[in-house]
Each structure stands twice: as structure tokens, then as C-alpha cells.
Scaffold this active site. Structure first.
Site, PDB file in Angstrom:
ATOM      1  N   ASP A 196     -46.292 -44.958  13.864  1.00 32.47           N
ATOM      2  CA  ASP A 196     -45.227 -45.657  14.581  1.00 32.47           C
ATOM      3  C   ASP A 196     -45.078 -47.051  13.980  1.00 32.47           C
ATOM      4  OD1 ASP A 196     -43.337 -46.447  16.372  1.00 32.47           O
ATOM      5  OD2 ASP A 196     -44.609 -46.389  18.144  1.00 32.47           O
TER       6      ASP A 196
ATOM      7  N   ASP B  76     -38.171 -44.554  12.772  1.00 35.15           N
ATOM      8  CA  ASP B  76     -39.356 -45.389  12.552  1.00 35.15           C
ATOM      9  C   ASP B  76     -40.662 -44.760  13.031  1.00 35.15           C
ATOM     10  OD1 ASP B  76     -38.837 -45.522  15.248  1.00 35.15           O
ATOM     11  OD2 ASP B  76     -39.170 -47.678  15.419  1.00 35.15           O
ATOM     12  N   GLU B  77     -40.678 -43.457  13.221  1.00 35.99           N
ATOM     13  CA  GLU B  77     -41.917 -42.807  13.632  1.00 35.99           C
ATOM     14  C   GLU B  77     -41.950 -41.353  13.176  1.00 35.99           C
ATOM     15  OE1 GLU B  77     -42.435 -41.899  17.847  1.00 35.99           O
ATOM     16  OE2 GLU B  77     -40.354 -42.511  18.191  1.00 35.99           O
TER      17      GLU B  77
END
Length: 412
Positions: free
Chosen positions: A16, A112-113
Site C-alpha cells: 500500500d 496505489d495498492e
């Protein structure tokens, strides 16, 4: 994690990125390093809102959804950057390419993860060593911080990555669940939204332990198959595989239709464009994708075929939005000649999170239109506490209805 993996078990990482948009801006401009940076709407607009803030900015109490004018009061020297869509997508692709060098089993969860199944990567070292190497790689090569959760399944890995930020590495074993997760409010559990939390409260479930020990039939009656899944996760059980197909580079998704006779009637053409747009939108949703470019195809009576494309201001997925853009292109480029075939194609496709709506790159434009809502939300939170109401998973307090109405009127 004393051994590499449980017998017949897995080792899954959830990576993350920390304060992603702000971190990308800082990495792109080293003069911003160590300074309070926020990504937000137009700074000249008084009711612009914060999308994300660097940890230096958060130290001043600045947070997402805060109006810019209020953030300025807390930190007059903060630096405001407007969202750079192309840059964020480019960096996201770089991140997942690098994660793919660790293991081929990588799943994109959002911009973003993502998840990495490292069960078969024993030659790279202990899971903690692998997590440390990933953090080091992303910091050294992209100058981006991340937190990583290590667990035997996706749910626990994602939960673990939230436990320590920034630059945290957290191991969460199934045997830790009763001690670490069960005491928490059920609304804090990943996958439990506000409406689900309210339903669970209605049958006396207030903690994750309550959910874990709940009656399976009651939960199924209340929430259906999703309720059973949540109950399993509350017990640390999650059989979902890491799905590498989300790493596939989809080039285009489109549909076309050929008329049995040449068509010039605008209502008929528009109706077909709407049908094609909805079909393309449905396919995007099923694949968890969003598009940056739209192309229409027009084939005329003499079999001459033209394609006309449009770079979209913001990515789209909904059939109604696709239809609107397709109609704009058609009206601009159709010369009135009879048509034999029309088509709608979406390209420059990127994965988008299918699980929950987040205030991220793909929802920024729509969320910006709701800035008055954010301002009202913040006033409620300022008067009654941050947990009174929210956009996502938050525990609500009982407050006087008249007080809420007074605040709502004050924002009109």
C-alpha cells in the site's frame, strides 16, 4: 512467521503506497521534500478540497476532504499541487512492473495498492526480508514510501498493511486474529461499509468478535452471501486467490453493429450508439477497467470507413458517459451520408478499484463537484466529532437532529 509458510498455506503481501499522490509529486520535484504538500482542487477556489496530504502536512492536522481555506489556517506555508493524472498513472504502472519482478503472481487492487503471492519465492529470502527489499526498491528507484502487510491471505494482508504507516511492515497470522482484530469495532473491518455496519448493529453485532461468533444463518439472512464472506474474514478465513489477470495490458474494448440497410435516421443511429455504449461500459465494469480514450467507427454506404478518437478529460466507465462522448464525436464528424456500420471503442485502459469508492484519481472530478457536501460534512465533524458521519466506514454518534439541520442551513 517462524517458517516460510504454513503447510498447504500461502504467503501474501499487500503493498500500500503511502500518501501516493503527494509522494509522487514530491518524488517528481525534490524541492518539495520535507515540506507540507497537499494534492487538491483549484487553489483559487475557496471551496477546493484536499485529496491527499503528505505526512509533513498531516502533522499540522491536515487531512483528506478538508477545505483548502481551513487547511491554510492550520499551515499557511503548505504547498498545493493540482492532480497530475498522467503522472500518477505512469508511476503506478512502474510500481506494478517492479512488483512483477518479485513474483508473477501480482494483482492490481487500485492505482496505489496491490497483492503479491510470494509462496513460491523462498529463494528470495524470508517474507520479512522480501517485504524489506520491496520497500527499499521502491524508495531507491522511485523515491516512494509504502507499507506492507504479510499474511496467509488477502484480507489479513490488507488489514496488516493498514496497521503501521508510513513505511510499516506488519505480520498478521491467523492465530493473531482473536487478540488483534476481534476487539475492534465491526465498522473498522475492511469490507464493512456504513450501511452494512448499521445492519449488523441491528442484530447486536458491534465488534469483529461479535461477527466472528455470530449465527451463520442469521448473517446470511441479513447480508446474503457477502455476509458469510465477512463472517469468514472476521475469523481470519479468506480463500481468494491473488489474480494476476488484472496485470494484463488490455489494449481496447469495443463493440460495433452493422445495419441491414443503409441508415440516415438520427434517432435510430443514436439508439444504436446508446446500446453499444452500454455494452462497452458493462464489459469495462466486468474487467475492472476504466478508459482514457474513446473512438467511434463510421462506415458509409460506399464502404468507406473512418475512425474518430477523443482524449477524455477524465477516465470513464459508465455507459451513459460513454454514450454522451460518442454522440459528441458522431455529431461533429458525420456528414449526413447513409451509414452501414457504427462502432464504439475504448482504449488506454487502466485497472480501477471495484470493491469500494475511494477519493482517488478516478473519482476526483466527480468528488470535486460535491465539495459543498464535504464542507457540510466537516462542519458536522467539527461540532460533534470526526466519527459522527463520514463518506466511508465510520462509527456514528447519536446527535440532535435539529443541530444537524441548523448546520445544513448555514451552508446553503
Amino acid at each position: 512467521m517462524n517458517s516460510w509458510a504454513p503447510k498447504s498455506g500461502k504467503v501474501i503481501l499487500h503493498v500500500d503506497m503511502n500518501s501516493f499522490f503527494a509522494s509522487v509529486e514530491i518524488a517528481n520535484d525534490q524541492s518539495l521534500k520535507g515540506k507540507p504538500v497537499v494534492v487538491a482542487g483549484n487553489e483559487k477556489e475557496r471551496r477546493g478540497i484536499i485529496v491527499t496530504a503528505s505526512y509533513e502536512a498531516r502533522a499540522f492536522g491536515i487531512r483528506a476532504t478538508m477545505p483548502l481555506w481551513e487547511a491554510r489556517k492550520k499551515c499557511p506555508e503548505m504547498i498545493v499541487k493540482t492532480p497530475n493524472h498522467e503522472l500518477y498513472r505512469k508511476v503506478s504502472r512502474q510500481i506494478f512492473e517492479k512488483l512483477g519482478s518479485i513474483s508473477p503472481k501480482v494483482e492490481v487492487a487500485s492505482i496505489d495498492e496491490g497483492y503479491i503471492d510470494i509462496t513460491d519465492c523462498e529463494e528470495l529470502g524470508h517474507p520479512i526480508q522480501i517485504a524489506e527489499s520491496i520497500q527499499k526498491m521502491l524508495l531507491q528507484e522511485l523515491d516512494l514510501p509504502c507499507s506492507i502487510g504479510i499474511a496467509p491471505n488477502k484480507f489479513l494482508a490488507k488489514t496488516a498493511s493498514d496497521m503501521k504507516k508510513p513505511l510499516g511492515i506488519t505480520v498478521l497470522r491467523k492465530r493473531d486474529v482473536p487478540f488483534i482484530l476481534w476487539p475492534k469495532n465491526v465498522g473498522e473491518m475492511n469490507g464493512v461499509g456504513l450501511k452494512t455496519e448499521e445492519k449488523l448493529h441491528s442484530i447486536g453485532i458491534f465488534t469483529i468478535e461479535d461477527l466472528a461468533k455470530s449465527n451463520e444463518e442469521k448473517i446470511h439472512e441479513l447480508l446474503g452471501i457477502n455476509g458469510i464472506s465477512l463472517r469468514n474474514k472476521a475469523n481470519g478465513i479468506d480463500d481468494r486467490e491473488v489474480d494476476p489477470s488484472r496485470m494484463l495490458s488490455y489494449k481496447t474494448i469495443g463493440h460495433s453493429t452493422t445495419f441491414s440497410t443503409d441508415i440516415i435516421e438520427e434517432p435510430t443511429i443514436a439508439e444504436k450508439f446508446e446500446s453499444l455504449s452500454n455494452r462497452v461500459g458493462d464489459k469495462l465494469k466486468k474487467k475492472g477497467l476504466i478508459a482514457d480514450t474513446l473512438t467511434i467507427t463510421l462506415r458509409f454506404r460506399d464502404r468507406k470507413t473512418i475512425n474518430r478518437s477523443k482524449k477524455l478529460i477524465s477516465p470513464i466507465q459508465e455507459g451513459s458517459e460513454i454514450f454522451k462522448e460518442a454522440m459528441d464525436l458522431w455529431k461533429k464528424h458525420w456528414n449526413g451520408e447513409p451509414l452501414r456500420l457504427i462502432g464504439v471503442t475504448l482504449s488506454q485502459l487502466n485497472p480501477v478499484d471495484e470493491v469500494s469508492k475511494q477519493l482517488d484519481l478516478f473519482s476526483f472530478e466527480k468528488d470535486a463537484k460535491q465539495e459543498p457536501l464535504f464542507e457540510t460534512l466537516h462542519k458536522l465533524q467539527s461540532k460533534f466529532g470526526e466519527q459522527v458521519i463520514g463518506l466511508g466506514r465510520q462509527k456514528k454518534k447519536k446527535i440532535d437532529r435539529n443541530n444537524i439541520l441548523d448546520i445544513l442551513k448555514s451552508t446553503e
